[in-house]
Design a protein around this motif. Structure first.
Motif, PDB file in Angstrom:
ATOM      1  N   LEU A  35       0.847  -1.196   0.000  1.00  0.00           N
ATOM      2  CA  LEU A  35       0.000   0.000   0.000  1.00  0.00           C
ATOM      3  C   LEU A  35       0.881   1.244   0.000  1.00  0.00           C
ATOM      4  O   LEU A  35       1.228   1.786   1.053  1.00  0.00           O
ATOM      5  CB  LEU A  35      -0.967  -0.015   1.190  1.00  0.00           C
ATOM      6  CG  LEU A  35      -1.994  -1.149   1.180  1.00  0.00           C
ATOM      7  CD1 LEU A  35      -2.901  -1.063   2.402  1.00  0.00           C
ATOM      8  CD2 LEU A  35      -2.814  -1.144  -0.108  1.00  0.00           C
ATOM      9  N   ALA A  36       1.228   1.693  -1.179  1.00  0.00           N
ATOM     10  CA  ALA A  36       2.150   2.817  -1.358  1.00  0.00           C
ATOM     11  C   ALA A  36       1.541   4.119  -0.845  1.00  0.00           C
ATOM     12  O   ALA A  36       0.361   4.389  -1.046  1.00  0.00           O
ATOM     13  CB  ALA A  36       2.514   2.957  -2.833  1.00  0.00           C
ATOM     14  N   GLY A  37       2.347   4.891  -0.154  1.00  0.00           N
ATOM     15  CA  GLY A  37       1.932   6.212   0.305  1.00  0.00           C
ATOM     16  C   GLY A  37       1.288   6.246   1.675  1.00  0.00           C
ATOM     17  O   GLY A  37       0.991   7.315   2.198  1.00  0.00           O
ATOM     18  N   MET A  68      -6.601  12.498   0.118  1.00  0.00           N
ATOM     19  CA  MET A  68      -7.523  11.617  -0.589  1.00  0.00           C
ATOM     20  C   MET A  68      -6.922  11.198  -1.929  1.00  0.00           C
ATOM     21  O   MET A  68      -7.090  10.066  -2.372  1.00  0.00           O
ATOM     22  CB  MET A  68      -8.870  12.311  -0.783  1.00  0.00           C
ATOM     23  CG  MET A  68      -9.969  11.393  -1.259  1.00  0.00           C
ATOM     24  SD  MET A  68     -10.358  10.015  -0.148  1.00  0.00           S
ATOM     25  CE  MET A  68     -11.150  10.866   1.207  1.00  0.00           C
ATOM     26  N   ARG A  69      -6.214  12.096  -2.550  1.00  0.00           N
ATOM     27  CA  ARG A  69      -5.569  11.769  -3.830  1.00  0.00           C
ATOM     28  C   ARG A  69      -4.562  10.633  -3.653  1.00  0.00           C
ATOM     29  O   ARG A  69      -4.505   9.714  -4.469  1.00  0.00           O
ATOM     30  CB  ARG A  69      -4.876  13.009  -4.399  1.00  0.00           C
ATOM     31  CG  ARG A  69      -4.197  12.755  -5.716  1.00  0.00           C
ATOM     32  CD  ARG A  69      -3.621  14.038  -6.290  1.00  0.00           C
ATOM     33  NE  ARG A  69      -2.811  13.712  -7.441  1.00  0.00           N
ATOM     34  CZ  ARG A  69      -1.675  14.283  -7.743  1.00  0.00           C
ATOM     35  NH1 ARG A  69      -1.202  15.258  -6.983  1.00  0.00           N
ATOM     36  NH2 ARG A  69      -0.998  13.930  -8.795  1.00  0.00           N
ATOM     37  N   ASP A  70      -3.768  10.686  -2.571  1.00  0.00           N
ATOM     38  CA  ASP A  70      -2.806   9.616  -2.295  1.00  0.00           C
ATOM     39  C   ASP A  70      -3.523   8.284  -2.069  1.00  0.00           C
ATOM     40  O   ASP A  70      -3.079   7.243  -2.556  1.00  0.00           O
ATOM     41  CB  ASP A  70      -1.953   9.949  -1.073  1.00  0.00           C
ATOM     42  CG  ASP A  70      -1.017  11.114  -1.317  1.00  0.00           C
ATOM     43  OD1 ASP A  70      -0.342  11.138  -2.364  1.00  0.00           O
ATOM     44  OD2 ASP A  70      -0.966  12.010  -0.454  1.00  0.00           O
ATOM     45  N   LEU A  71      -4.625   8.318  -1.339  1.00  0.00           N
ATOM     46  CA  LEU A  71      -5.404   7.106  -1.087  1.00  0.00           C
ATOM     47  C   LEU A  71      -5.943   6.542  -2.402  1.00  0.00           C
ATOM     48  O   LEU A  71      -5.818   5.346  -2.675  1.00  0.00           O
ATOM     49  CB  LEU A  71      -6.543   7.419  -0.121  1.00  0.00           C
ATOM     50  CG  LEU A  71      -7.360   6.250   0.444  1.00  0.00           C
ATOM     51  CD1 LEU A  71      -8.136   6.725   1.666  1.00  0.00           C
ATOM     52  CD2 LEU A  71      -8.280   5.622  -0.530  1.00  0.00           C
ATOM     53  N   GLU A  72      -6.533   7.391  -3.219  1.00  0.00           N
ATOM     54  CA  GLU A  72      -7.095   6.950  -4.499  1.00  0.00           C
ATOM     55  C   GLU A  72      -6.017   6.384  -5.418  1.00  0.00           C
ATOM     56  O   GLU A  72      -6.242   5.371  -6.091  1.00  0.00           O
ATOM     57  CB  GLU A  72      -7.832   8.107  -5.174  1.00  0.00           C
ATOM     58  CG  GLU A  72      -9.117   8.485  -4.448  1.00  0.00           C
ATOM     59  CD  GLU A  72      -9.717   9.800  -4.911  1.00  0.00           C
ATOM     60  OE1 GLU A  72      -9.039  10.571  -5.629  1.00  0.00           O
ATOM     61  OE2 GLU A  72     -10.876  10.068  -4.525  1.00  0.00           O
ATOM     62  N   GLU A  73      -4.848   7.020  -5.450  1.00  0.00           N
ATOM     63  CA  GLU A  73      -3.743   6.504  -6.269  1.00  0.00           C
ATOM     64  C   GLU A  73      -3.299   5.135  -5.784  1.00  0.00           C
ATOM     65  O   GLU A  73      -3.011   4.239  -6.577  1.00  0.00           O
ATOM     66  CB  GLU A  73      -2.571   7.481  -6.274  1.00  0.00           C
ATOM     67  CG  GLU A  73      -2.823   8.718  -7.102  1.00  0.00           C
ATOM     68  CD  GLU A  73      -1.685   9.739  -7.031  1.00  0.00           C
ATOM     69  OE1 GLU A  73      -0.658   9.473  -6.370  1.00  0.00           O
ATOM     70  OE2 GLU A  73      -1.839  10.803  -7.651  1.00  0.00           O
ATOM     71  N   CYS A  74      -3.244   4.966  -4.473  1.00  0.00           N
ATOM     72  CA  CYS A  74      -2.860   3.678  -3.904  1.00  0.00           C
ATOM     73  C   CYS A  74      -3.862   2.599  -4.305  1.00  0.00           C
ATOM     74  O   CYS A  74      -3.468   1.507  -4.740  1.00  0.00           O
ATOM     75  CB  CYS A  74      -2.751   3.775  -2.385  1.00  0.00           C
ATOM     76  SG  CYS A  74      -2.397   2.191  -1.601  1.00  0.00           S
TER      77      CYS A  74
END
Length: 108
Positions: A35-37, A68-74
């Protein structure tokens, strides 16, 4: 400052011992690695619910991200997809519930 978190709620498994073994030995290491980030991972074992003592959930995992962007990218990454699929596979009591949330932390 607001951050984001992925919440995964696992229903009570059909075999608690097998679920716990797979969760500890397979799923947690996979989440840590893939889980990156992420900035924090909290794995809670649900023991009871105030009032009636019973709850439909056995475990709740919270994985924190800077945004949220980091979560969505992950979640859209190969590692995120593999980890989510594994969560579904080990959840013998029914499909886990996946939620995305904004988080604000207040420390006392």
């Amino acid at each position: 400052m607001k951050t984001a978190k992925l919440i995964v709620m696992y229903p009570t498994p059909t075999d608690v011992a097998i679920f716990e073994r797979r969760y500890a030995n397979e799923h947690v290491p996979m989440a840590v690695e893939k889980l990156a980030g992420k900035t924090r991972f909290v794995a809670s074992l649900i023991t009871s619910s105030p009032g009636n003592g019973q709850t439909p959930y056995h475990r709740i995992a919270e994985v924190y991200f800077p945004s949220m962007r980091d979560l969505e990218e992950c979640l859209s990454s190969p590692g995120g997809q593999e980890t989510a699929a594994h969560a579904v596979e080990i959840s013998s009591g029914g499909a886990p519930v996946f939620l995305m949330a904004e988080a604000e932390t207040f420390d006392f």
